[in-house]
Design a protein around this motif. Structure first.
Motif, mmCIF file in Angstrom:
data_model
loop_
_atom_site.group_PDB
_atom_site.id
_atom_site.type_symbol
_atom_site.label_atom_id
_atom_site.label_comp_id
_atom_site.label_asym_id
_atom_site.label_seq_id
_atom_site.Cartn_x
_atom_site.Cartn_y
_atom_site.Cartn_z
ATOM 1 N N HIS A 1 0.896 -1.346 -0.102
ATOM 2 C CA HIS A 1 -0.114 -0.052 0.057
ATOM 3 C C HIS A 1 0.914 1.245 0.062
ATOM 4 N N LEU A 2 2.023 1.174 0.031
ATOM 5 C CA LEU A 2 2.988 2.014 0.165
ATOM 6 C C LEU A 2 3.406 2.756 -1.177
ATOM 7 N N PRO A 3 3.926 4.011 -1.318
ATOM 8 C CA PRO A 3 4.480 4.250 -2.546
ATOM 9 C C PRO A 3 5.823 3.570 -2.836
ATOM 10 N N ARG A 4 6.189 3.414 -3.944
ATOM 11 C CA ARG A 4 7.345 2.461 -4.266
ATOM 12 C C ARG A 4 8.785 3.216 -3.716
ATOM 13 N N LYS A 5 8.870 4.402 -3.617
ATOM 14 C CA LYS A 5 9.681 5.111 -3.057
ATOM 15 C C LYS A 5 10.081 4.792 -1.627
ATOM 16 N N VAL A 6 8.849 4.849 -0.941
ATOM 17 C CA VAL A 6 8.862 4.655 0.654
ATOM 18 C C VAL A 6 9.089 3.376 0.894
ATOM 19 N N ALA A 7 8.584 2.352 0.096
ATOM 20 C CA ALA A 7 8.785 1.104 0.379
ATOM 21 C C ALA A 7 10.175 0.529 0.078
ATOM 22 N N PHE A 8 10.772 1.438 -0.957
ATOM 23 C CA PHE A 8 12.227 0.949 -1.357
ATOM 24 C C PHE A 8 13.084 1.799 -0.137
ATOM 25 N N GLY A 9 12.762 2.716 0.407
ATOM 26 C CA GLY A 9 13.430 3.348 1.538
ATOM 27 C C GLY A 9 13.383 2.328 2.921
ATOM 28 N N LYS A 10 12.478 2.074 3.035
ATOM 29 C CA LYS A 10 12.244 1.114 4.093
ATOM 30 C C LYS A 10 12.955 -0.048 4.350
ATOM 31 N N LEU A 11 13.085 -0.595 2.994
ATOM 32 C CA LEU A 11 13.944 -1.990 2.805
ATOM 33 C C LEU A 11 15.322 -1.477 3.104
ATOM 34 N N MET A 12 15.879 -0.292 2.390
ATOM 35 C CA MET A 12 17.138 0.051 2.638
ATOM 36 C C MET A 12 17.566 0.274 4.169
ATOM 37 N N ALA A 13 16.492 0.979 5.037
ATOM 38 C CA ALA A 13 16.630 0.964 6.391
ATOM 39 C C ALA A 13 16.722 -0.244 7.149
ATOM 40 N N MET A 14 16.109 -1.354 6.693
ATOM 41 C CA MET A 14 16.080 -2.659 7.149
ATOM 42 C C MET A 14 17.476 -3.497 6.847
ATOM 43 N N ALA A 15 17.918 -3.146 5.784
ATOM 44 C CA ALA A 15 19.295 -3.639 5.516
ATOM 45 C C ALA A 15 20.453 -2.783 6.234
ATOM 46 N N GLU A 16 20.216 -1.824 6.343
ATOM 47 C CA GLU A 16 21.075 -0.833 7.155
ATOM 48 C C GLU A 16 21.011 -1.205 8.533
ATOM 49 N N ALA A 17 19.974 -1.691 9.014
ATOM 50 C CA ALA A 17 19.826 -2.037 10.655
ATOM 51 C C ALA A 17 20.351 -3.355 10.572
ATOM 52 N N LYS A 18 20.369 -4.294 9.757
ATOM 53 C CA LYS A 18 20.861 -5.467 9.932
ATOM 54 C C LYS A 18 22.352 -5.347 10.030
ATOM 55 N N ARG A 19 22.948 -4.609 9.205
ATOM 56 C CA ARG A 19 24.411 -4.233 8.768
ATOM 57 C C ARG A 19 24.978 -3.651 10.424
ATOM 58 N N LEU A 20 24.150 -2.909 10.701
ATOM 59 C CA LEU A 20 24.294 -2.017 12.369
ATOM 60 C C LEU A 20 24.622 -3.117 13.132
ATOM 61 N N LEU A 21 23.420 -4.042 13.332
ATOM 62 C CA LEU A 21 23.478 -4.936 14.435
ATOM 63 C C LEU A 21 24.553 -6.088 14.372
ATOM 64 N N GLY A 22 25.035 -6.421 13.169
ATOM 65 C CA GLY A 22 25.850 -7.498 13.013
ATOM 66 C C GLY A 22 24.911 -8.842 12.855
ATOM 67 N N GLY A 23 26.033 -9.864 12.976
ATOM 68 C CA GLY A 23 25.163 -11.264 12.879
ATOM 69 C C GLY A 23 25.153 -11.610 11.434
#
Length: 79
Positions: free
Chosen positions: A57-79
């Motif tokens: 239901h989100l605009p593509r740009k918003v969805a992609f930004g949220k996906l990028m934030a998820m990837a960055e969070a995993k990188r920051l958390l490690g593991g």
């Protein structure tokens, strides 16, 4: 709610819905990581960063930004 799973994860992985799809604001990776760190018992190597629901239901740009934030969070958390 995650406290109900404390001690039960064992060697399994657990998905944590740390991105809010009801908010059109794109979170930073650090914000998403902080939401997961708030549950200190979650081991980074066992944590899968997910959204609270789907992005359809989100605009593509918003969805992609949220996906990028998820990837960055995993990188920051490690593991």
């Amino acid at each position: 709610m995650t406290h109900h799973y404390r001690g039960l994860v064992g060697d399994k992985q657990i998905g944590v819905g740390a991105v809010d799809v009801q908010d059109p604001k794109i979170e930073s990776g650090e914000t998403v990581a902080a939401r997961i760190r708030a549950h200190g018992w979650l081991a980074p190597e066992q944590t899968i960063v997910t959204s609270s629901c789907g992005f359809n239901h989100l605009p593509r740009k918003v969805a992609f930004g949220k996906l990028m934030a998820m990837a960055e969070a995993k990188r920051l958390l490690g593991g």
